[in-house]
Every structure is written in structure tokens, then in C-alpha cells.
Design a protein around this motif. Sequence first.
Motif, short mmCIF file in Angstrom:
data_model
loop_
_atom_site.label_atom_id
_atom_site.label_comp_id
_atom_site.label_asym_id
_atom_site.label_seq_id
_atom_site.Cartn_x
_atom_site.Cartn_y
_atom_site.Cartn_z
N SER A 556 0.83 -1.20 0.00
CA SER A 556 0.00 0.00 0.00
C SER A 556 0.87 1.25 0.00
CB SER A 556 -0.92 0.03 1.23
OG SER A 556 -1.89 -0.99 1.14
N GLU A 557 0.47 2.23 -0.78
CA GLU A 557 1.13 3.53 -0.81
C GLU A 557 0.14 4.58 -0.30
OE1 GLU A 557 4.10 6.29 -1.18
OE2 GLU A 557 4.27 4.11 -1.50
N ALA A 558 0.55 5.35 0.70
CA ALA A 558 -0.33 6.38 1.28
C ALA A 558 -0.36 7.60 0.36
CB ALA A 558 0.17 6.77 2.66
N LEU A 559 -1.57 8.12 0.14
CA LEU A 559 -1.74 9.29 -0.74
C LEU A 559 -2.30 10.50 -0.02
CD1 LEU A 559 -3.17 7.62 -3.97
CD2 LEU A 559 -0.87 8.45 -3.57
N GLY A 560 -2.73 10.35 1.21
CA GLY A 560 -3.29 11.49 1.92
C GLY A 560 -4.39 11.04 2.88
N ILE A 561 -5.26 11.98 3.20
CA ILE A 561 -6.34 11.75 4.16
C ILE A 561 -7.66 12.14 3.50
CG2 ILE A 561 -7.25 12.36 6.45
CD1 ILE A 561 -4.59 10.92 6.58
N ASP A 562 -8.71 11.32 3.70
CA ASP A 562 -10.00 11.66 3.12
C ASP A 562 -10.78 12.60 4.04
OD1 ASP A 562 -11.09 10.15 5.18
OD2 ASP A 562 -11.61 8.44 3.92
N GLU A 563 -12.03 12.91 3.64
CA GLU A 563 -12.80 13.89 4.40
C GLU A 563 -13.15 13.42 5.80
OE1 GLU A 563 -15.63 11.59 1.68
OE2 GLU A 563 -13.64 12.49 1.59
N ASP A 564 -13.07 12.11 6.05
CA ASP A 564 -13.35 11.58 7.39
C ASP A 564 -12.08 11.47 8.23
OD1 ASP A 564 -16.07 11.27 6.82
OD2 ASP A 564 -15.67 9.38 5.79
N GLY A 565 -10.96 11.88 7.64
CA GLY A 565 -9.71 11.78 8.37
C GLY A 565 -9.02 10.43 8.25
N ASP A 566 -9.57 9.54 7.40
CA ASP A 566 -8.96 8.22 7.21
C ASP A 566 -7.93 8.29 6.10
OD1 ASP A 566 -10.62 7.03 9.14
OD2 ASP A 566 -12.25 6.86 7.68
N PRO A 567 -6.90 7.43 6.17
CA PRO A 567 -5.85 7.47 5.13
C PRO A 567 -6.38 7.00 3.77
CG PRO A 567 -5.51 5.61 6.62
CD PRO A 567 -6.61 6.44 7.23
N ILE A 568 -5.90 7.65 2.72
CA ILE A 568 -6.18 7.23 1.35
C ILE A 568 -4.97 6.45 0.87
CG2 ILE A 568 -6.65 7.99 -1.01
CD1 ILE A 568 -7.77 10.58 0.17
N THR A 569 -5.17 5.19 0.48
CA THR A 569 -4.05 4.36 0.03
C THR A 569 -4.38 3.75 -1.31
OG1 THR A 569 -4.90 2.39 1.16
CG2 THR A 569 -3.40 3.81 2.40
N ALA A 570 -3.35 3.28 -1.98
CA ALA A 570 -3.52 2.59 -3.26
C ALA A 570 -2.49 1.48 -3.35
CB ALA A 570 -3.36 3.57 -4.42
N PRO A 571 -2.82 0.36 -3.99
CA PRO A 571 -1.85 -0.73 -4.13
C PRO A 571 -0.85 -0.44 -5.24
CG PRO A 571 -3.90 -1.33 -5.20
CD PRO A 571 -4.14 0.00 -4.55
N VAL A 572 0.40 -0.74 -4.97
CA VAL A 572 1.44 -0.58 -5.98
C VAL A 572 2.25 -1.87 -6.08
CG1 VAL A 572 1.63 1.92 -5.78
CG2 VAL A 572 3.02 0.47 -4.31
N CYS A 573 2.83 -2.06 -7.26
CA CYS A 573 3.62 -3.25 -7.56
C CYS A 573 5.07 -3.03 -7.14
CB CYS A 573 3.52 -3.54 -9.06
SG CYS A 573 4.59 -4.84 -9.65
N GLU A 574 5.63 -4.01 -6.48
CA GLU A 574 7.04 -3.95 -6.05
C GLU A 574 7.73 -5.21 -6.54
OE1 GLU A 574 8.31 -4.09 -1.72
OE2 GLU A 574 8.38 -1.93 -2.14
#
Length: 677
Positions: A556-574
Motif C-alpha cells: 500500500s502507498e499512502a496518498l493522503g487523508i479523506d474527508e473523514d480523516g482516514d488514510p487514502i491508500t492505493a496498491p502498488v507493484c514492487e
Amino acid sequence: MFPVEPGGKRPLHRGWQQVATRDIEVIRRWGIDHPNANFGLTNVVGLDLDRKHGADGVELFLKWTKALALTGGDLSATLTVTTATGSAHAIFALPKGVDALAQTNIWPAAIGDRPDGPDGRPLGSGIDLRIGTKGYLVAAGSIRELPVIGADGDPSIHPVTEKPLTETRRYRLRNVPPGLVGTPPLALLADIEASVARKKTERVAPLALAKVTESDSAYGLAALMEECKEIRETMPGGQNSTLNAAAFAVGRLVGGGELKLETAREGLIDAGLAMLVDPHRGDWSLDEIAALVDRSLADGIAKPRGAPGEDFAKAFDGISVPPFAPMVPSRSRFRLLGLDELGQEPPRKHVIKGLLARGDLGCIFGQPGAGKSVLGPYLAYRIGLGLPVFGMKTIAGPVIYVGAEDPHGMGTRLRALQKVHGGAAPVHLATGLAGMMADRKSAEMQDLLDCVMLLEPSLVVIDTLAVGFPVDENASREMGAVVQICRMIADLGPAVVPIHHSPKGDSSTPRGHSILNGALDVSIKVDPADAEGNIRCSCMKNRNGFPRNFGFKIRSEALGIDEDGDPITAPVCEEVDLRSLPKGVKLSAAKRAALSILDEVAGISGRASVVAWRTLCIAPGVISNTDSEKNRSDMFGRAMRELLAAKLITIGDEAAGQWVSRYGALGTGPEIERPDF
């Protein structure tokens, strides 16, 4: 409010309109996560009072309010901010019931006619409007790094490093009225609305290439609205290309008689004026937008098209090989080469050396959740930058990624790849193609083909084939037509790689009729992750070299925080070096099939009922082709016990019955990171 890049004006989140919040705790958390970030202010009536291009917005605003007898000619009635460049912001609360107007510059009616500039064109007023979420202002307290301007009016240069000198300047509160932020007086708001309305009557369409039409068709208006929405939402950095492409597409409809020229031009210019300010190039002027729109409209009008015609099934009913005459050159490509000519053929243009070449048809396939749609964007992004993948060289070139199944999620994944790998890869996400690719005459497919011819990409990825082409995959005619469409795109130059599923159970070919696998130049099978989270990829077919195997993990790569204060993540290939991995447990076809079914049934929760898993596994043709249900049940029992002994699964008990999960997925044994995708 929402966070903005440190020292600049660009939002940290692409969807800043949805991220913006009044929650002070969320804002405070952003300040902790991004200690050097600036902040943006939106959902207000904001007047940006510029002092540039021969206009003084601050002086004009004072004259304006005085002419309307509102404040006695000062700014004491509203919150004002002095900007880093010496201009000012006048900020009012957004009144209830006021529609969000387009971002535009204003010449107040109360002041009189605007003055002419030295070249005969009208000067900008110096007052730019931001109403609602159509635009934003950089908030007080933010800091900009700006060049030091010398006495001669040019940027100052350091005498030793010869680099431009910069200085830190802050946005400062100039006035805070007793009521903090009040709504704009009705007279001021009426003048703003009148100024926006007057803008629409000032524009004259100079083009005369369009087919004469008395009215706009419903199809044309819907297409125009969609293009305008795309223009308004485009972030700085891609605005020029987006506006150009949209005006070209709309121009084709104008030429085809679906839209009146006045309607198209009006809508496109309004949308252009609503684009966010690019801090690296300054404001978009009306003249710039009108010139770009006129030029692209003219190009599109010269290549007219109308509303989509008959659908795919009707067009090719009874025809074994679909004719794609409009996209095939009229001159035959047939050539007869002698042996002495074969050595004179130019080398193939590779996309991934030794694996994929331009004009190839490839396929990435595997079970649901195996990681196909994590591998696909990784390859696309690395190819866009010309970076090697799994030890293989790539040739840099543009990429079109068709996000048919999950365009929003794919956009997040591409953003994560940009964060990880850096650079500005020429990767373009194509949306709006779900269920549309089987109809070559659809407006969406025409637009895709136009983009392929315009961008000349190295690679087109279709994610997924099943969503893009809603056909009977087991029917030879329909799957043959899918192959023909993919080959038609490949004939325009790029390698075309659909992402597809594999059949239930173990298989070395993609799901559906064998005509697809027979047509492939390259096929890559993605196996489910092992107990350590390693995903193995096998090259089942490669007409450009030897079969290759490679592996990767998903994190998972963190991209920021959403409107509820939860982290925004996305899967990336390693990438993972398979040679460094311990030799895995050799699995029979039955055990591999059982694990695939478990991954499918467990889903994001990571575990499933043993009864549900067993029921799916002992269905005919899944882990065994025997007709005896008892034999299939016995085979499943043996497979389950062997998987348990090999520490590939975990079985637990609870009140509702036994559950099963991949070993380590729920905290037993080695931990496996589970991205939220």
C-alpha cells in the motif's frame, strides 16, 4: 479548506472539491501531516483583486463599492487578505440559493466601459471571481517562494551561483470585520451576475466551416456537457491538452450537424474560464481560451461525425470476419517478399525488449484478486518513463490505459505510481468505455481510435476485457470480433494488452474461446500470492523471445487523508527477484484450484466459511472432472489437509462454524500486508 503544495498554489489532492472541509480537527491533522503546506479556501464568494497586465483590481474594487454606495469606498465591510504578490482577496460568505458561477474576470457595470489596451484589445479588469467550488483562493497564513525583482524590473541573480534569488512572502490578513465574514450585499451580487451574463454576449464566433443546423441534438448537447465537465475538473498541468482535445471532439459533432457552432463555442469557453489557475503560467485569459477553442473547433469541424450508428451485433450479423473499412487503409498492405528481401526488413520497434513489440496483441490474465490490475498500471507507468521492468529494457512512449472496470480506482493507482517512481509519465487514463468497446461505431470507440491516431502511443492496456467487451466469451464469432477490434487498434501502431480472467481451476490460457489465445503474441499468467505475499508471473506465450518468469509483491502507498480523516491508500507493484525466494511447495492442480477458489470467496475480508469453500470446490470441473460427487469431495478433503500441513491455509472455529483463510492473512504466521483495493 484543503491542503495546498508547500510554497505554491497547487492542491495536494486532485479531488480537492471533495476533500475540502470545515472540520477543524481534520485541518489540524493535515497541518501535522504536511507541516509546510499552504491551504486553500473554497465555497465562498471570493474576489481576487490582481495588480497586473495594466489593471489594478484593488483600486477598481474600491471604485466599484463606492459607486454602489456600499462601504464608502473602503474594504472594511468584508474579510480581506493581502497576497504574496501585493494584490488582495475580498472574501464573502456564499449566500444560500446562489448557484456556483463560472470563474471569470469581471468589469463591474457600475464603473462604465472597460479601457482599451495599447494593442486595441480590452484590458482585463483585475478582478477575478471564485464562487462556490468553481475555484479557490490561497488562504491567509500561506507562504510563497517568489523571485526577488530588481530595480530594473527583472529577477535578481545571485552573483556566485547565478541562480535566481527568491524570498519568502506570506498571505496576511488585512482586515477582519466585526462579523468576520458576511454575505455580499445584494447590489454587489447582482452586479457580479450581470457581469458574468454579459461575458456570454461579447463573444463572436468567427468560424464558418460548420454544417448549418437549426437546433442542437440531445446527443450533441449531452456530449458537450460531458466534455465541459472534464475541462472544468482538469487540474493545472493538463488543461491545455484537455481543452484542445475536448474542443476537437465537440468540433466533429458541430461538423456533423449535432451541435450549433454558437452553442459549442459558448459552452467550451465558459468551461475554459472555469479552469483552476495554474501557478506556473498565471491566469487563463479570455483571449487565450477563445483562440485555443476556435483553432481546435475548426480542426474538428473538418473531420465531422454524427451520433453513433447501429450496434455491433447488427452490423456484423452473419459475417465471419467483421469489416473495419473506415479504419483500414484503402491501399492493400499485402506484400510478397523474396528470401533476399527478408534481411532488409526494418527491426521491430519494441515496447519491452524481448517480450512485447509495437503492433503486438498481448494478454495479462489470472484469477480475481491475483494482482493483474496492479501489474498492468505498473508496466504502463514504467514504459511511459522508459524505465526497465523485471530486468527488461523498455522503450519510452505514451500509454493509453483504458480503465473500463474501475476508472476511479485506476486513477488512484496511477497517482500512487507517480509518487513512487516520480516523473511525469505520458500515461493517459481513458474512461467512459465500459460496455462500449464491442461497438466500433460507438462515439466512445471513435474517440478512442482518434486518440490512438493523435497520441501514437506505444501501448494500449484494456482493463478489463470482460467489462470493455460485454460479449459471450465462449462464442467463436463474438470472441473473434473482439480479437479483430484489438488487432485494428494494434494496426494503428501500439501494442494492445487486455487484462482478462483465467477459467476456474488451473489453466494456462485466458478465459473464453481459444480463438483469443491463438491470436495472442504474448500471454502472461498471474498466479495468486503465496504465503509470503509473493506473486509469480509466468510467460505462457512469447513470440518475441524466450519464455520469462518474474515476480512481485503488492504493498500500500499512502496518498493522503479523506474527508473523514482516514488514510487514502492505493496498491502498488514492487518487483521481487524470484531467484532469492525459497523454493515453494509444489502444488497439484487440485490444490492450486482450491487456493484460487479460496481467494475468490474470501475477498477483502481475508477469510471464508469452510462449507462455502468446499461447496464451490466440489462442483463438477473445478478441482476434478469426475462425475462422482463422493470422489470430488474426497479429493477436496485431501487437498485441504495437505494445504493445512504445508502451512498455506489456516482453519479456525467460531459459533457460526469453521472458517478458512490464507496462512498469515489474519495474524497467524507471517504477516501479509493487505492493501485496500
